[in-house]
Design a protein around this motif. Structure first.
Motif, PDB file in Angstrom:
ATOM      1  N   UNK A  17       0.832  -1.213   0.000  1.00 26.61           N
ATOM      2  CA  UNK A  17       0.000   0.000   0.000  1.00 26.61           C
ATOM      3  C   UNK A  17       0.865   1.261   0.000  1.00 26.61           C
ATOM      4  N   UNK A  18       1.988   1.221   0.708  1.00 23.26           N
ATOM      5  CA  UNK A  18       2.901   2.364   0.726  1.00 23.26           C
ATOM      6  C   UNK A  18       3.501   2.621  -0.651  1.00 23.26           C
ATOM      7  N   UNK A  23       3.782   5.771  -5.627  1.00 22.71           N
ATOM      8  CA  UNK A  23       3.700   5.742  -7.091  1.00 22.71           C
ATOM      9  C   UNK A  23       2.557   6.615  -7.588  1.00 22.71           C
ATOM     10  N   UNK A  24       1.452   6.644  -6.826  1.00 24.48           N
ATOM     11  CA  UNK A  24       0.306   7.467  -7.214  1.00 24.48           C
ATOM     12  C   UNK A  24       0.659   8.946  -7.195  1.00 24.48           C
ATOM     13  N   UNK A  30       2.866  13.656 -13.012  1.00 25.48           N
ATOM     14  CA  UNK A  30       3.114  13.547 -14.446  1.00 25.48           C
ATOM     15  C   UNK A  30       1.843  13.692 -15.269  1.00 25.48           C
ATOM     16  N   UNK A  31       0.731  13.193 -14.758  1.00 27.14           N
ATOM     17  CA  UNK A  31      -0.502  13.156 -15.539  1.00 27.14           C
ATOM     18  C   UNK A  31      -1.312  14.444 -15.436  1.00 27.14           C
TER      19      UNK A  31
END
Length: 241
Positions: A17-18, A23-24, A30-31
């Protein structure tokens, strides 16, 4: 901090989860800017397409690794603008696949090299760089002047570019070979200017009218850099100190 890390390592689910959480955050950074792309990419109604000959020259430029020493992105700094011209805009690279912004400069930036020097200078520089720039460490590309340009597959190159968003028409794809040969001749051709505009440069770029060479293609590409649109000049602003 290290205590938290050690505890996460002992609990697989918490560690996963970490990782997803971190990563999110990176993905969001970036998105998110893509949602404002209509506001960040300038409009350039006069933007023209690379001709088949210029596409061939660009392919040679990439093949020979020119991008490793020459960038094509002028930054918004005063010394950059005073040396190279108006800083680069995103719209100027909209048809570049891949872009040639680069990450280092062993040689000068080439974003606005088009028209700065004559064809003869470009040919002499590519044949023997030190003949025109005594301190140059660039290798010689003499062989380009005696290597016939392959033109029979240029339609396939245009077709591939059209699939990633470059608006080449079927007529352009069909006539790619003829257009490349016409552009490297002294008189060009009516079909070439009809498809790519009256500003298209058509001449014997390498000084040898008897054969269309890779030198023709590379010089044609170099001479169009920074001249696909006037957006940078129209939207130029004072550079940063």
């Amino acid at each position: 901090m290290f205590g938290l890390h050690y505890r996460l390592e002992k609990h697989g689910l918490a560690l996963v989860l970490g990782i997803i959480f971190v990563a999110a955050i990176g993905g969001l950074v970036e998105i998110a800017p893509l949602f404002t792309i209509d506001e960040t990419v300038e409009d350039a109604p006069d933007m023209r397409l690379y001709t088949p000959l210029e596409v061939a020259g660009r392919n040679i430029y990439i093949r020979e690794g020119c991008y490793a020493c020459h960038s094509q992105m002028i930054r918004t700094l005063r010394d950059e603008v005073e040396r190279y011209g108006p800083y680069s805009l995103a719209v100027e690279s909209k048809y570049d696949h891949p872009m040639q912004w680069g990450s280092k400069r062993t040689g000068p930036d080439l974003a606005r090299i088009g028209g700065k020097y004559s064809d003869e200078w470009q040919v002499a520089h590519l044949i023997n760089p030190r003949a025109v720039v005594s301190q140059s460490i660039m290798p010689s590309y003499r062989f380009l002047a005696s290597t016939a340009l392959r033109t029979d597959d240029l339609g396939l190159h245009l077709k591939a570019l059209s699939r990633v968003g470059v608006p080449y028409t079927q007529e352009m794809v069909t006539n790619a070979t003829a257009d490349a040969i016409a552009q490297a001749s002294a008189d060009g051709g009516e079909g070439l200017t009809t498809r790519y505009g009256t500003a298209t440069q058509a001449r014997v770029f390498d000084g040898n009218p008897g054969q269309v060479t890779e030198m023709d293609a590379l010089v044609a590409y170099l001479q169009i850099l920074g001249r696909l649109t006037n957006a940078a000049h129209a939207n130029s602003q004072p550079p940063e100190e």
